[in-house]
Design an enzyme around this catalytic site. Sequence first.
Site, PDB file in Angstrom:
ATOM      1  N   LYS A  22      39.391  40.692  52.574  1.00  8.68           N
ATOM      2  CA  LYS A  22      38.736  40.161  51.308  1.00  8.68           C
ATOM      3  C   LYS A  22      37.929  39.079  51.766  1.00  8.68           C
ATOM      4  O   LYS A  22      36.839  39.050  51.006  1.00  8.68           O
ATOM      5  CB  LYS A  22      39.798  39.726  50.180  1.00  8.68           C
ATOM      6  CG  LYS A  22      39.482  39.190  49.121  1.00  8.68           C
ATOM      7  CD  LYS A  22      40.339  39.129  47.814  1.00  8.68           C
ATOM      8  CE  LYS A  22      41.370  38.340  47.957  1.00  8.68           C
ATOM      9  NZ  LYS A  22      41.389  37.154  47.689  1.00  8.68           N
ATOM     10  N   GLY A  94      38.892  32.635  43.296  1.00  8.03           N
ATOM     11  CA  GLY A  94      38.628  31.229  44.057  1.00  8.03           C
ATOM     12  C   GLY A  94      37.795  31.092  45.014  1.00  8.03           C
ATOM     13  O   GLY A  94      36.931  30.550  45.067  1.00  8.03           O
ATOM     14  N   ARG A 122      42.041  26.115  37.923  1.00  9.95           N
ATOM     15  CA  ARG A 122      42.019  25.758  39.527  1.00  9.95           C
ATOM     16  C   ARG A 122      41.197  24.738  39.816  1.00  9.95           C
ATOM     17  O   ARG A 122      39.997  24.834  39.314  1.00  9.95           O
ATOM     18  CB  ARG A 122      41.917  27.144  40.431  1.00  9.95           C
ATOM     19  CG  ARG A 122      42.947  28.078  40.024  1.00  9.95           C
ATOM     20  CD  ARG A 122      42.874  29.235  40.918  1.00  9.95           C
ATOM     21  NE  ARG A 122      43.020  29.124  42.301  1.00  9.95           N
ATOM     22  CZ  ARG A 122      42.835  29.864  43.325  1.00  9.95           C
ATOM     23  NH1 ARG A 122      42.293  31.165  42.887  1.00  9.95           N
ATOM     24  NH2 ARG A 122      43.142  29.810  44.334  1.00  9.95           N
ATOM     25  N   ASP A 313      48.267  32.724  52.055  1.00  8.49           N
ATOM     26  CA  ASP A 313      48.510  34.025  51.086  1.00  8.49           C
ATOM     27  C   ASP A 313      49.734  34.890  51.421  1.00  8.49           C
ATOM     28  O   ASP A 313      50.377  35.634  50.617  1.00  8.49           O
ATOM     29  CB  ASP A 313      47.163  34.614  51.183  1.00  8.49           C
ATOM     30  CG  ASP A 313      46.230  34.066  50.804  1.00  8.49           C
ATOM     31  OD1 ASP A 313      46.382  32.684  50.153  1.00  8.49           O
ATOM     32  OD2 ASP A 313      44.900  34.367  50.980  1.00  8.49           O
ATOM     33  N   LYS A 340      47.416  27.986  43.515  1.00 14.54           N
ATOM     34  CA  LYS A 340      46.740  29.280  43.721  1.00 14.54           C
ATOM     35  C   LYS A 340      46.547  30.137  42.581  1.00 14.54           C
ATOM     36  O   LYS A 340      46.576  29.404  41.447  1.00 14.54           O
ATOM     37  CB  LYS A 340      47.594  30.220  44.756  1.00 14.54           C
ATOM     38  CG  LYS A 340      47.655  29.653  46.380  1.00 14.54           C
ATOM     39  CD  LYS A 340      46.279  29.866  46.777  1.00 14.54           C
ATOM     40  CE  LYS A 340      46.381  29.093  48.140  1.00 14.54           C
ATOM     41  NZ  LYS A 340      45.017  28.890  48.821  1.00 14.54           N
TER      42      LYS A 340
END
Length: 426
Positions: A22, A94, A122, A313, A340
Amino acid sequence: MKKIHISSKENCVKKIEVQGDKSISHRAIIIGSIADGITRIENFLEAEDTLNTVNIFRQLGVKIVKTGKNYYIYGNGLYSLREPTETLYVGNSGTAIRLILGILAAQPFTSTITGDTQIIKRPMARVIEPLTMMGAKFVSNNGYAPVKVQGNNLNGITYKMPVASAQVKSSILLAALYASSVTEIIEPMKSRDHTERLLKYFGAKIITGKKSIKLFPGSKLKGEKIFIPGDISSAAFFIISGLLMKKSKITIKNVNINPTRTGIIDIVKKMGGKIKIKNKKNINNEPVGDIEVSSSKLKGTVIKGDIIPRLIDEIPVISIAAAFAKGKTVISDAKELRVKETDRIKTMIKNFKRIGIKVVEKEDGMIIWGNDGTPFKYADIDSFSDHRIAMAFSVAALVSDNGLLIKDIECVNTSFPEFFNIINSL
Ligand code: S3P
């Protein structure tokens, strides 16, 4: 709201591949869009987050087409973007909002960028602050999206980052391409370095030290061919599945094993997991390999310090391994989990309690008492619309008494639309 019931069989011997990384997929679109010439992207991650980045650059006037399985970007250089007519929308991403703010900061036009209900909660001040020091002007909702950007001529800065964040670092580096002088960034701990690697690959002049990066503006970026390797953050779910399920051996082929991302491999080894890397190679400035895991008896461990940005993550799924291990696991220095997609310390703990795991919340992490391989209790799990929570508890389901019911699973489409097909194949 979509729900799924997941349970498992034994004797799983499988070779699989996960979708493209990603972080690298976003960066390939962003950098390709401001390079000169054609960029061809193979194995691009087609997920909601990364497709939003494609849409945004189309709105900024870049021609991006999909032909066969590849994406082609017809880049016209750093100064080719045009003013968008509508608000730019990143959805849940994000990475997209923070990195693209770096690009918008340097454009000779005004633009507004926002995202979904999680994104607007966020913090964006972490990028607005350094980009303002470089000369851009912002109007935000008190440091949160939507953010209106008045681009400007930028100057280079020396910036000591208060938190280890690859998104913040990358946002500054992208803006620095347009600056009138050198930019230097000093990180508290080393975070993923895909932007540095890809910018170098495209021809930018960057010097990287142990925890510092200097970018010299002025070099032309040239369109390139990129192959996006498998995402280790997606592979993580099958790494842990392979360790926890009985009589299993899973090989995940062609995974990005950039050392700034492989904290999970180090922790699995520390927990006594059987894990091997095979067929190592280098593809467009990124290391790639096959990861092989097999059933293991795991023991609790301590996870803290410099390793945290290298596995941030993966903490949800590593916590599942910790809950199934023998003994206690302590996770510290991971306060970033609170900002997150959800506050992952809270959302993990809520679900752990439902499946009968003893866990204590800390400001910067948690303590998990492993159940030494006792199947988890049946429960309804809430993903809280966080893709990594949904996928982590899908792995827990494989080693539960009667599986688990996971609620609100559409969120996996943000990063890994093929997840349920692969997990069903196990
Ligand atoms: C990412 C950086 C990390 C990570 C995110 C992707 C990136 O975020 O959690 O999923 O692609 O740069 P932070 O920069 O906030 O640590």
